[in-house]
Design an enzyme around this catalytic site. Structure first.
Site, PDB file in Angstrom:
ATOM      1  N   LYS A 115     -12.812   4.515   8.311  1.00 39.89           N
ATOM      2  CA  LYS A 115     -13.578   4.467   9.491  1.00 39.89           C
ATOM      3  C   LYS A 115     -13.495   5.712  10.242  1.00 39.89           C
ATOM      4  CE  LYS A 115     -11.084   2.832  12.811  1.00 39.89           C
ATOM      5  NZ  LYS A 115     -10.346   2.275  13.572  1.00 39.89           N
ATOM      6  N   THR A 116     -12.244   6.407  10.305  1.00 39.25           N
ATOM      7  CA  THR A 116     -12.127   7.810  10.801  1.00 39.25           C
ATOM      8  C   THR A 116     -12.935   8.616  10.331  1.00 39.25           C
ATOM      9  OG1 THR A 116      -9.730   7.045  11.067  1.00 39.25           O
ATOM     10  CG2 THR A 116     -10.163   9.323  11.685  1.00 39.25           C
TER      11      THR A 116
ATOM     12  N   ASP B 135     -14.297   3.622  19.622  1.00 39.90           N
ATOM     13  CA  ASP B 135     -13.526   3.235  18.575  1.00 39.90           C
ATOM     14  C   ASP B 135     -12.768   1.956  18.787  1.00 39.90           C
ATOM     15  OD1 ASP B 135     -12.444   3.366  16.285  1.00 39.90           O
ATOM     16  OD2 ASP B 135     -11.338   4.847  16.393  1.00 39.90           O
ATOM     17  N   GLU B 136     -12.417   1.268  17.873  1.00 35.15           N
ATOM     18  CA  GLU B 136     -11.485  -0.008  18.247  1.00 35.15           C
ATOM     19  C   GLU B 136     -12.380  -0.816  19.258  1.00 35.15           C
ATOM     20  OE1 GLU B 136      -9.309  -0.504  16.442  1.00 35.15           O
ATOM     21  OE2 GLU B 136      -8.207   1.421  15.786  1.00 35.15           O
TER      22      GLU B 136
ATOM     23  N   GLN C 166      -9.453  -7.357  13.483  1.00 37.61           N
ATOM     24  CA  GLN C 166      -8.063  -6.785  14.058  1.00 37.61           C
ATOM     25  C   GLN C 166      -8.072  -6.626  15.638  1.00 37.61           C
ATOM     26  OE1 GLN C 166      -7.144  -3.191  12.004  1.00 37.61           O
ATOM     27  NE2 GLN C 166      -9.078  -3.389  10.697  1.00 37.61           N
TER      28      GLN C 166
ATOM     29  N   ARG D  56      -1.692  -2.549   6.793  1.00 41.21           N
ATOM     30  CA  ARG D  56      -1.258  -1.021   6.933  1.00 41.21           C
ATOM     31  C   ARG D  56      -0.616  -0.446   5.684  1.00 41.21           C
ATOM     32  NH1 ARG D  56      -4.156  -0.058  10.243  1.00 41.21           N
ATOM     33  NH2 ARG D  56      -4.950  -2.318   9.885  1.00 41.21           N
TER      34      ARG D  56
END
Length: 761
Positions: A33-34, A224-225, A255, A608
DNA sequence: ATATGATGGACGTAG
DNA sequence: TCCATCATAT
């Protein structure tokens, strides 16, 4: 310059190259994503969009800075002009420019949670309400919830539904408190965290010219998020992008873990309804984790009902099964995990490859102790942060008051600090005077002799003169560091901590020095154009936990809550404390939605991990000094057992590399069946060669010695702490202090005039 | 006004 | 266990 597109897979490519019109990217964990966001911005700039027309909202300031640097590498220094940061920091900046329309000055203060709670406490007291019923935490949550849903105090008081809820919670006065709280914040020229977003909404609603200006400025808006935005944040982005319709949101409904602070998962689930021409791209390939970890995570999240359809998969290696460890106690959980890290280091892993994730900050203790024993370096993200320490808040209080004399929370903090003989009753009189005369506290104390008399008046004049001298420096345009240094010296804060030679005093002194250093860095940083105090304070009050400064050694085990781990990845992850009532947390479980959020939290924790994942739980755990017996978390059983490997080492496990002699000393008693053979062997202490140590028995008729001639090296007995050795003495006379190392309690600093000490032999 | 010791209550994630 | 608050002594 387009060659970076070659490394992308098909959906990533689509997301990056989609230029105009609304776009929603559903990005599974580890799906790059980043990279997509970075490239997308680079691509937009490459196709002619100016950097200052792009607004990108991230979850931490650190994430924004990292992204900015990555874009800089691709595109060049032009990236400096991008608008990037958290919602709070970006709109605080805008409110600095535009807030005057709402009645704030450009150097308004940002109240943190402590300020808000303290203000609420004062209000509850002034209303003569019972502070056991009206808990500041509860009220603040209530007010915060209202603001996040754009409910002003006026609307709150007009709506009978809220009244009814408050009455059934035994707190009918919350509406009145909300009103007073809002008015006090306003007259203090202060905004709390929620106000930053709430007031931005008000600004855009009531000042269409301002809205128009920013609508045209931000031709592209990215969030984002997105799954963790609340209504207030969502409406800001929707308004900003209403003209150009170039809104790009990135998120993963699986998430979403911030409902407790107003995040609304419906934002992402219903986004399509608001934007009929929405283009949706799903990033489903996980590049981060092994097949085993991805499959396990999927088997868990399948238990949730509310989610968007998506299939995440991995083409990485199969990987090891997920290890599940049952530990006997919370301390043993720490030991086992510390030892696992210790042993894994020989397998080529470094400290920085490990993360220990827990549900609550309080759980870090056992791991800290165990890692320290093995000399493994670690860092803790979150918990009591640097900027929440008393000495730091004290100095910041002075900085705040210099910038904004209406800031009453800062005033209350610093008026008698260091002690200058201005006590509670004097302060109370000043506050009463202020409200009687319709003046601010600052106006009263500037002319204090007109209003009050008594022996504190001279101290107050000294205080105002100090503050005035700082204000003059500020007006002369001196930089933040020069002023802060001057404040630290002239108030005596530095000196007071310097002469305090206790362990805590030295640490506090160092902390203040460190704050001054960081202000110096802020001033010296060429990227900061505005070097004033006000600018520094705005930056500092909006730091996130993830923004904590590093000390230069990156090779450390990371410990943090799962919330703090969002967006991060580690080779080997330990998710600890997997016990029913702790995770999922007992008080979260009021509805199915709550359970689902906890489950998503576990999902975030699992995903993670890159290579290895270890889950652990303890059968016994201490909570506020009380022993609790725990059960394995239901979440472990919700993972398909095909991906798990159980390890019941429990109490029979004897880790290598431990110094049991020193380890066992302060250990808590384990209430359980008799120790197993191997444990009994491990706990054996070597037979001492020296003569047996004297036994300390606390008694009532303890006869203290005269400690006038005490010297370092003397052996002493303390009525409560037992035997110890004098390490250091200072300030001979009535304030004489002794640093004594006690056999059972460790190092303590005692005031000799009070301590009951007996000199041994 | 301030420093000290005793007492009682907390229970959670974060900008 | 740890922290805030209260009562007491200086």
């Amino acid at each position: 310059m387009i060659d970076f597109l070659a490394e992308l897979n098909e959906p990533q490519h689509q997301a990056v190259t989609h230029e105009n019109g609304p776009l929603m990217i559903i990005a599974g964990a580890g799906s790059g994503k980043t990279r997509v966001l970075t490239y997308r911005i680079a691509h937009l700039m490459g196709s002619g969009v100016d950097a200052f027309n792009i607004l990108s909202l991230t979850f931490t300031n650190k994430a924004a800075e990292e992204m900015r640097h990555r874009i800089e590498k691709i595109i060049g220094s032009e990236a400096k002009n991008l608008w990037m940061g958290t919602f709070h920091s970006v709109f605080a900046k805008i409110l600095r420019f535009e807030g005057f329309r709402l009645g704030y000055t450009s150097n308004f203060t940002i109240y943190d949670t402590d300020d808000s709670k303290s203000l609420l406490k004062t209000i509850v007291k002034e209303f003569n309400l019972d502070d056991k019923t009206y808990k500041p935490n509860f009220i603040l949550n209530r007010i915060s919830g209202a603001k996040n849903n754009l409910i002003s105090w006026q609307m709150y008081n007009e709506n009978p539904v809220f009244q009814a809820e408050d009455i059934s919670a035994q707190m009918p006065e919350i509406g009145r408190i909300y009103k007073t709280y809002a008015q006090r914040c306003f007259s203090a020229n202060a905004m709390d965290f929620d106000d930053l977003l709430f007031n931005t909404n008000v600004l855009f609603r009531d000042y269409l010219d301002v809205l128009n200006k920013y609508q045209h400025k931000f031709k592209h808006v990215m969030v984002d998020e997105f799954q963790d935005t609340n209504i207030s944040q969502y409406l800001i982005t929707r308004k900003l992008s209403a003209v150009h319709q170039n809104i790009c949101v990135v998120g993963d409904d699986a998430q979403s873990i911030y409902a407790f602070r107003g995040a609304n998962i419906q934002n992402i689930l219903n986004f399509k309804k608001d934007y009929p021409d929405l283009k949706v791209v799903k990033l489903e390939q996980n590049y981060r984790s092994t097949k085993n970890i991805v499959n396990a995570a999927n088997s868990l999240i399948a238990k949730n009902k509310a989610q968007l359809e998506k299939k995440t998969f991995s083409d990485n290696e199969e990987g090891d099964r997920i290890e599940v460890i049952k530990a006997h106690s919370d301390n043993e959980e720490g030991k086992i995990i510390a030892n696992t890290i210790f042993e894994s280091k020989h397998q080529g892993l470094r400290n920085q490859d490990f993360a220990i994730l827990y549900r609550t900050n309080a759980q870090s203790r056992a791991f800290e102790e165990a890692l320290r024993k093995l000399n493994i370096k670690y860092r803790i993200i979150g918990g009591l942060s640097f900027y929440q320490r008393k000495e730091i808040k004290d100095l910041l209080g002075y900085l705040r008051y210099t910038v904004n004399q209406q800031d009453e929370e800062a005033f209350k903090r610093i008026i008698n600090l260091p002690k200058r003989g201005i006590g509670d009753s004097t302060v109370a009189k000043i506050v009463v005077m202020a409200s009687e005369n319709q003046k601010s506290v600052w106006e009263i104390i500037c002319n204090i002799k007109q209003y009050l008399e008594g022996r504190a008046m001279n101290s107050i004049e000294t205080f105002t003169n100090l503050i005035k001298s700082y204000i003059i420096m500020e007006e002369e345009g001196k930089d933040a560091h020069t002023i802060a240094m001057n404040i630290a010296k002239t108030t005596g804060i530095l000196h007071e901590l310097y002469i305090d030679k206790t362990v805590e005093g030295v640490a506090r002194h160092e902390n203040v020095q460190e704050l001054l250093n960081s202000i110096k860095q802020f001033v010296d940083n060429p990227e900061n154009e505005d070097k004033t105090l006000g600018s520094f304070l705005q930056t500092v009050s909006l730091l996130t936990n993830a923004d904590q400064e590093e000390d230069g050694d990156p090779d450390k085990v990371t410990m943090m809550t799962i919330h703090g781990a969002k967006g991060l990845e580690f080779k080997h992850v330990f998710v600890v404390g997997l016990e029913e009532n702790l995770f999922p947390s007992q008080m979260m479980l009021r509805s199915r939605e709550d359970l689902e959020e906890e489950r998503r939290l576990f999902y975030v924790a699992i995903t993670r991990a890159e290579k290895k994942l270890t889950l652990s739980y303890a059968e016994q755990r201490y909570n506020w000094g009380k022993l609790n017996f725990c059960e394995k978390s239901r979440f472990i059983d919700e993972i398909d057992p095909a991906y798990l490997k159980f390890d019941d080492r429990g109490s029979s496990y004897t880790p290598k590399g431990f110094d049991f002699e020193s380890f066992g000393r302060k250990e808590r008693p384990v209430v359980t069946a008799p120790p197993t053979r191997s444990q009994a062997i491990a706990n054996l202490k070597p037979v001492s060669q020296a003569k047996p140590a004297p036994v300390h028995v606390p008694t009532v008729d303890f006869v203290p010695s005269d400690t006038k001639n005490l010297k370092p090296g003397d052996k002493v007995e303390h009525q409560k702490f037992g035997f110890g050795e004098v390490k250091k003495l200072d300030n001979l006379g009535p304030t004489a202090k002794a640093v004594i190392h006690f056999d059972s309690e460790g190092e303590k600093t005692l005031l000799l005039s009070f301590a009951k000490l007996r000199i041994v032999e």
